[in-house]
Design a protein around this motif. Structure first.
Motif, PDB file in Angstrom:
ATOM      1  N   PHE A   1       8.268  11.706   4.365  1.00 33.67           N
ATOM      2  CA  PHE A   1       9.714  11.698   4.294  1.00 33.67           C
ATOM      3  C   PHE A   1      10.347  11.184   5.583  1.00 33.67           C
ATOM      4  O   PHE A   1      11.407  10.560   5.546  1.00 33.67           O
ATOM      5  N   ALA A   2       9.704  11.397   6.691  1.00 28.33           N
ATOM      6  CA  ALA A   2      10.211  10.845   7.956  1.00 28.33           C
ATOM      7  C   ALA A   2      10.108   9.320   7.936  1.00 28.33           C
ATOM      8  O   ALA A   2      10.987   8.628   8.439  1.00 28.33           O
ATOM      9  N   ALA A   3       9.053   8.801   7.325  1.00 27.33           N
ATOM     10  CA  ALA A   3       8.873   7.358   7.251  1.00 27.33           C
ATOM     11  C   ALA A   3       9.828   6.718   6.247  1.00 27.33           C
ATOM     12  O   ALA A   3      10.212   5.567   6.407  1.00 27.33           O
ATOM     13  N   LEU A   4      10.228   7.454   5.225  1.00 24.54           N
ATOM     14  CA  LEU A   4      11.116   6.901   4.189  1.00 24.54           C
ATOM     15  C   LEU A   4      12.574   6.880   4.611  1.00 24.54           C
ATOM     16  O   LEU A   4      13.353   6.112   4.071  1.00 24.54           O
ATOM     17  N   LYS A   5      12.963   7.718   5.557  1.00 29.99           N
ATOM     18  CA  LYS A   5      14.370   7.765   5.967  1.00 29.99           C
ATOM     19  C   LYS A   5      14.756   6.584   6.719  1.00 29.99           C
ATOM     20  O   LYS A   5      14.769   5.639   6.974  1.00 29.99           O
TER      21      LYS A   5
ATOM     22  N   VAL B   1       0.858  -1.176   0.000  1.00 28.85           N
ATOM     23  CA  VAL B   1       0.000   0.000   0.000  1.00 28.85           C
ATOM     24  C   VAL B   1       0.894   1.226   0.000  1.00 28.85           C
ATOM     25  O   VAL B   1       1.860   1.301   0.761  1.00 28.85           O
ATOM     26  N   ASP B   2       0.572   2.185  -0.855  1.00 28.69           N
ATOM     27  CA  ASP B   2       1.358   3.408  -0.939  1.00 28.69           C
ATOM     28  C   ASP B   2       1.132   4.233   0.319  1.00 28.69           C
ATOM     29  O   ASP B   2       0.001   4.655   0.598  1.00 28.69           O
ATOM     30  N   PRO B   3       2.180   4.490   1.112  1.00 32.52           N
ATOM     31  CA  PRO B   3       1.990   5.256   2.349  1.00 32.52           C
ATOM     32  C   PRO B   3       1.564   6.698   2.077  1.00 32.52           C
ATOM     33  O   PRO B   3       0.904   7.307   2.907  1.00 32.52           O
ATOM     34  N   LYS B   4       1.907   7.245   0.906  1.00 34.84           N
ATOM     35  CA  LYS B   4       1.522   8.617   0.583  1.00 34.84           C
ATOM     36  C   LYS B   4       0.003   8.750   0.540  1.00 34.84           C
ATOM     37  O   LYS B   4      -0.561   9.698   1.091  1.00 34.84           O
ATOM     38  N   GLU B   5      -0.658   7.811  -0.118  1.00 33.96           N
ATOM     39  CA  GLU B   5      -2.118   7.870  -0.215  1.00 33.96           C
ATOM     40  C   GLU B   5      -2.764   7.766   1.163  1.00 33.96           C
ATOM     41  O   GLU B   5      -3.713   8.487   1.475  1.00 33.96           O
TER      42      GLU B   5
END
Length: 152
Positions: free
Chosen positions: A148-152, A84-88
């Motif tokens: 962006f905090a989740a992607l780092k 699932v795309d976290p952005k959505e």
């Protein structure tokens, strides 16, 4: 070089074809068998294809059977869940958050107005594109730092 010289050169280039352009192919090409990439098949290929289809019908097998190692890989791939795309997800949460509630309120009011106009008149005199973009912008601005905090 003037315009007339240019036009003359172009005319001479295209009006007199190069002798190399119409030369027959030389060496290495065979007219007995089709070139690679054609749909034609030779008599040997046709016979081999007929034998293959007969053997497939007799044995009841179709296609290539992978080895046992391939079965394990397929099972692992099937077990994986669709990501699932976290952005959505983050944007949907932000749309309903306190930060975006004014934009959401304006968008919802507009949707109600337009829906009412369509039901009464059969057409709407306005659309909610501007309100939608305001809401989308707010949701994107809200979700970006979290994403962006989740992607780092």
């Amino acid at each position: 070089m003037g315009l007339t010289d240019f036009i003359t050169d172009v005319w001479e280039t295209f009006s007199h074809p190069s002798p190399d352009a119409e030369a027959p192919p030389q060496g290495g090409s065979s007219t007995d068998t089709p070139a690679s990439g054609t749909d034609e098949e030779s008599g040997e290929e046709a016979q081999a294809n007929k034998e293959d289809t007969k053997s497939e019908e007799d044995s009841g097998e179709q296609g290539h059977k992978p080895s046992d190692d391939g079965d394990e890989e397929e099972e692992e791939e099937e077990e994986e869940e669709e990501l699932v795309d976290p952005k959505e997800t983050l944007e949907k949460e932000c749309e309903t958050s306190k930060q975006c509630s004014p934009a959401k309120h304006h968008y919802d009011e507009c949707v109600e107005r337009v829906t009412g106009q369509i039901e009464n008149d059969g057409k709407a005199s306005e659309d909610c594109v501007e309100e939608f973009f305001h809401l989308a912008h707010c949701a994107t601005q809200c979700a970006a730092p979290k994403l962006f905090a989740a992607l780092k």
